[in-house]
Enzyme design. Structure first.
Site, short mmCIF file in Angstrom:
data_model
loop_
_atom_site.label_atom_id
_atom_site.label_comp_id
_atom_site.label_asym_id
_atom_site.label_seq_id
_atom_site.Cartn_x
_atom_site.Cartn_y
_atom_site.Cartn_z
N ASP A 93 0.87 -1.16 0.00
CA ASP A 93 0.00 0.00 0.00
C ASP A 93 0.92 1.23 0.00
OD1 ASP A 93 -2.39 1.58 0.54
OD2 ASP A 93 -1.63 1.76 2.58
N LEU A 94 0.39 2.38 -0.33
CA LEU A 94 1.26 3.57 -0.38
C LEU A 94 1.13 4.44 0.88
CD1 LEU A 94 3.23 5.37 -2.09
CD2 LEU A 94 1.18 6.57 -2.86
N ASP A 95 -0.03 5.11 0.97
CA ASP A 95 -0.24 6.07 2.05
C ASP A 95 -0.24 5.38 3.41
OD1 ASP A 95 -0.68 8.42 0.44
OD2 ASP A 95 -2.60 7.57 -0.14
N THR A 104 1.94 9.98 4.22
CA THR A 104 0.97 10.92 3.65
C THR A 104 -0.41 10.79 4.30
OG1 THR A 104 0.78 9.30 1.92
CG2 THR A 104 1.97 11.32 1.37
N LYS A 130 -9.09 5.63 5.95
CA LYS A 130 -7.79 5.18 5.45
C LYS A 130 -7.99 4.08 4.40
CE LYS A 130 -4.71 6.40 9.21
NZ LYS A 130 -3.89 5.88 10.32
N GLY A 131 -7.29 4.20 3.30
CA GLY A 131 -7.37 3.19 2.24
C GLY A 131 -8.62 3.30 1.39
N SER A 171 -2.55 0.66 -4.33
CA SER A 171 -3.00 1.84 -3.59
C SER A 171 -4.32 2.35 -4.14
CB SER A 171 -1.93 2.94 -3.72
OG SER A 171 -2.45 4.19 -3.33
N ALA A 172 -5.11 2.95 -3.25
CA ALA A 172 -6.37 3.56 -3.68
C ALA A 172 -6.15 4.96 -4.26
CB ALA A 172 -7.32 3.66 -2.49
N LYS A 179 -11.20 -0.38 -1.76
CA LYS A 179 -10.98 -1.25 -0.60
C LYS A 179 -12.13 -0.98 0.37
CE LYS A 179 -5.97 -0.47 -1.01
NZ LYS A 179 -4.80 0.22 -0.42
N GLU A 234 -0.20 -3.23 4.65
CA GLU A 234 -1.31 -2.27 4.70
C GLU A 234 -1.40 -1.56 6.05
OE1 GLU A 234 -3.94 -0.65 3.85
OE2 GLU A 234 -4.15 -1.19 1.76
N ASP A 235 -1.79 -0.30 6.04
CA ASP A 235 -1.99 0.42 7.30
C ASP A 235 -3.46 0.63 7.63
OD1 ASP A 235 -2.42 2.33 5.21
OD2 ASP A 235 -2.29 3.91 6.71
P1 B16 Z 1 -6.38 10.22 -3.57
P2 B16 Z 1 -3.63 4.07 0.01
C1 B16 Z 1 -5.50 5.95 -0.03
O1 B16 Z 1 -4.22 5.51 -0.34
C2 B16 Z 1 -5.52 6.76 1.25
O2 B16 Z 1 -5.24 5.91 2.36
C3 B16 Z 1 -6.87 7.38 1.45
O3 B16 Z 1 -6.87 8.17 2.62
C4 B16 Z 1 -7.21 8.24 0.23
O4 B16 Z 1 -8.50 8.80 0.34
C5 B16 Z 1 -7.15 7.36 -1.03
O5 B16 Z 1 -5.85 6.80 -1.13
C6 B16 Z 1 -7.42 8.16 -2.29
O6 B16 Z 1 -6.36 9.04 -2.49
O7 B16 Z 1 -7.34 11.24 -3.09
O8 B16 Z 1 -4.93 10.67 -3.58
O9 B16 Z 1 -6.79 9.59 -4.88
O10 B16 Z 1 -3.53 4.02 1.49
O11 B16 Z 1 -4.56 3.05 -0.60
O12 B16 Z 1 -2.27 4.10 -0.66
MG MG Z 2 -2.80 3.23 3.33
#
Ligand code: B16
Ligand code: MG
Length: 220
Positions: free
Chosen positions: A11-13, A19, A47-48, A116-117, A147, A171-172
């Site tokens: 996962d990224l964030d 972030t 989150k996610g 990542s989302a 997710k 994953e966080d």
């Molecule tokens: P964006 P991940 C997710 O990333 C974040 O955890 C989540 O808080 C965010 O709303 C989602 O990406 C969408 O991100 O607005 O940059 O498209 O944790 O899946 O890497």
């Molecule tokens: Mg995440």
């Protein structure tokens, strides 16, 4: 010892870079503008979760319904705010020992993917100079189901040509752990054990993950 073709999906964030705090701040600003209370516990539920689903949840919490055009302008506003927070981001935002883990997996010729989302995933990986580690990137631009739906991880597995049971997901988020579990993958929570109790393993961060443990995963 038989070595299968494993896929390590990150996962990224909140896993690779810190972030998650910027997403939190950007949503909090917006919720405040809409006079909707927004707690850290509620933030865990975002989150996610994709941008669009996050806003839907916030509006539900505030029992607020708005027009479609307002919905889109709020989403835009959130992303602008988020981008302004991450504008100056660099390699210092990479979480501890993430690079060490990526280096170790790369040295062991493991397949590495991003799941990542976020629609901003590629530009963030470029900003922190980690993009070259990833053979496959599946992000918010490639999936239709957020997710906890496992789509993002199943796509990543398919692209690294590993079967689900041979994939390991870092994953966080609660939603992301559920997605990995539903996909039939090994789920590794990064963060608070109480929050991520559904994961197969939980570590506070990558400094707690030893090379021996990674080798164990490779040989599973
Ligand atoms: P964006 P991940 C997710 O990333 C974040 O955890 C989540 O808080 C965010 O709303 C989602 O990406 C969408 O991100 O607005 O940059 O498209 O944790 O899946 O890497
Ligand atoms: Mg995440």
């Amino acid at each position: 010892m038989h070595m299968c073709n494993k896929g390590f999906i990150f996962d990224l964030d909140g896993v690779i870079v810190d972030t998650a705090k910027f997403h939190y701040l950007a949503w909090k600003d917006l919720a405040n503008d809409l006079k909707i209370p927004f707690t850290e516990a509620q933030n865990e539920e975002l989150k996610g979760v994709s941008r669009i689903e996050s806003l839907k949840k916030i509006l539900e919490w505030g029992d607020l319904s708005i027009s479609e055009s307002d919905f889109h302008s709020i989403m835009d506003g959130k992303n602008k705010k988020y981008l302004s927070y991450i504008a100056t981001m660099g390699e210092e935002e990479i979480l501890p020992d993430v690079k060490k883990t990526l280096d170790f997996l790369a040295a062991k010729k493991q397949k590495i993917a991003l799941g990542s989302a976020s629609k901003n995933a590629r530009s963030i990986l470029e900003k922190v100079s980690l993009i070259d580690y990833f053979q496959v990137i599946v992000d918010g631009n490639n999936v239709t189901k957020a997710k906890p739906n496992p789509e993002v991880f199943l796509k990543a597995a398919e692209e690294v040509e590993a079967s689900s049971k041979d994939c390991i997901v870092f994953e966080d988020s609660i939603a992301g752990i559920q997605a990995a579990n539903t996909a039939g993958m090994i789920s590794i929570g990064i963060g608070d054990e109480k929050i991520l109790h559904e994961a197969d393993y939980v570590f506070k961060n990558f400094t707690q993950i030893s090379n021996e443990f990674l080798i164990e995963l490779m040989n599973k």
